[in-house]
Write an enzyme that holds these catalytic residues in place. Sequence first.
Site, PDB file in Angstrom:
ATOM      1  N   LEU A 129      18.474  34.775  17.171  1.00 50.37           N
ATOM      2  CA  LEU A 129      18.490  36.028  16.408  1.00 50.37           C
ATOM      3  C   LEU A 129      20.067  36.512  15.516  1.00 50.37           C
ATOM      4  O   LEU A 129      19.685  37.416  16.622  1.00 50.37           O
ATOM      5  CB  LEU A 129      17.178  36.650  16.731  1.00 50.37           C
ATOM      6  CG  LEU A 129      16.000  35.818  17.543  1.00 50.37           C
ATOM      7  CD1 LEU A 129      14.815  36.957  17.563  1.00 50.37           C
ATOM      8  CD2 LEU A 129      15.254  35.092  16.361  1.00 50.37           C
ATOM      9  N   ASP A 130      19.646  36.521  15.040  1.00 50.60           N
ATOM     10  CA  ASP A 130      20.769  37.291  14.208  1.00 50.60           C
ATOM     11  C   ASP A 130      20.181  38.626  13.402  1.00 50.60           C
ATOM     12  O   ASP A 130      19.055  38.381  13.076  1.00 50.60           O
ATOM     13  CB  ASP A 130      21.976  36.489  13.400  1.00 50.60           C
ATOM     14  CG  ASP A 130      22.276  35.666  13.554  1.00 50.60           C
ATOM     15  OD1 ASP A 130      22.386  35.980  14.421  1.00 50.60           O
ATOM     16  OD2 ASP A 130      22.733  34.189  12.893  1.00 50.60           O
ATOM     17  N   VAL A 131      20.133  39.812  13.635  1.00 50.55           N
ATOM     18  CA  VAL A 131      19.454  40.724  12.801  1.00 50.55           C
ATOM     19  C   VAL A 131      20.552  42.186  12.544  1.00 50.55           C
ATOM     20  O   VAL A 131      21.413  42.223  12.865  1.00 50.55           O
ATOM     21  CB  VAL A 131      19.371  41.543  14.556  1.00 50.55           C
ATOM     22  CG1 VAL A 131      18.164  40.334  15.065  1.00 50.55           C
ATOM     23  CG2 VAL A 131      19.681  42.296  15.599  1.00 50.55           C
ATOM     24  N   TYR A 143      17.466  37.954  10.556  1.00 50.65           N
ATOM     25  CA  TYR A 143      18.274  36.815   9.624  1.00 50.65           C
ATOM     26  C   TYR A 143      18.564  36.026   9.332  1.00 50.65           C
ATOM     27  O   TYR A 143      18.979  35.176  10.779  1.00 50.65           O
ATOM     28  CB  TYR A 143      19.566  38.029   8.963  1.00 50.65           C
ATOM     29  CG  TYR A 143      19.732  39.144   8.082  1.00 50.65           C
ATOM     30  CD1 TYR A 143      19.530  38.957   6.542  1.00 50.65           C
ATOM     31  CD2 TYR A 143      18.046  40.190   8.361  1.00 50.65           C
ATOM     32  CE1 TYR A 143      18.896  40.747   5.713  1.00 50.65           C
ATOM     33  CE2 TYR A 143      18.633  41.736   8.162  1.00 50.65           C
ATOM     34  CZ  TYR A 143      19.212  41.583   6.270  1.00 50.65           C
ATOM     35  OH  TYR A 143      18.506  42.682   5.978  1.00 50.65           O
ATOM     36  N   ASN A 173      21.910  38.438  18.151  1.00 48.06           N
ATOM     37  CA  ASN A 173      23.467  38.728  17.741  1.00 48.06           C
ATOM     38  C   ASN A 173      23.520  39.805  16.372  1.00 48.06           C
ATOM     39  O   ASN A 173      22.597  39.620  15.505  1.00 48.06           O
ATOM     40  CB  ASN A 173      23.889  37.528  16.808  1.00 48.06           C
ATOM     41  CG  ASN A 173      24.990  37.622  16.289  1.00 48.06           C
ATOM     42  OD1 ASN A 173      26.068  38.536  16.473  1.00 48.06           O
ATOM     43  ND2 ASN A 173      26.130  36.522  15.449  1.00 48.06           N
TER      44      ASN A 173
END
Length: 260
Positions: A129-131, A143, A173
Amino acid sequence: MLRPRIIPCLLIHEGGLVKTVHFKSPKYVGDPINAVKIFNEKETDELIVVDIDATANGAEPDYKLIAHMAAECRMPLCYGGGVRTAEQAKRIIGLGVEKVAISAAALADPTLVTRISDEIGRQSLVVVLDVKKRMLSRDYDVYTHNGTKNTKRSVFDVALEAAKNGAGEIVVNSIDNDGQMKGYDLALAEKLRKTVSIPITILGGAGSLDDLGQLIGRCGVIGAAAGSLFVFKGAYRAVLINYPTLAQRDEMILAALPRA
């Protein structure tokens, strides 16, 4: 006994190893296979490799490169990039990779997490999970597509959903901290640690062993991942693959973890 894992994260772009800042301006830092060989020599705990082109371009995973890396790698290897089906995940595991990571596909179809978990085993499935932190809020949006698409979903809700659906691990991340080398978002890490019961790994911002120690001290047994820390050296960020010795890791972990 379980212990924190210190994990280099390598980004693949146009066949080469790169490092980004805020998910932008990829800088070439070397050949991925050579990097794997060096991390072998340094007895690295685990390695995450992400092809940042595959999902953005709608491309298949590069099975030839994955097979080459898996053949060279003497540590647990996690691969992510372009995985959209359980069949692709099974093929990657068949090449000798221990874990398969998915991101955008898990957000587009949460049932994919269950299908892949059923196919390869929960312990082999990682959801990344890119945040980014929301303005004037304590929450974070997830995102996808290299940080270009905001799902407008809370990382904590998505992490819980992924764990419920069969993910064996969550990697979070921080886009805000990517490439900054000024430390992790410890508030995010601590809240996530309290939100889900499955293993988590935190990525984004580490610039020193002290940063790793602070993360472990706040969250205990956790994956502490980094990119820039393990490919750059010095104030001018000269490219140099590096990794702490076993003695350095043990000293840092012992100093960070609370005493019984």
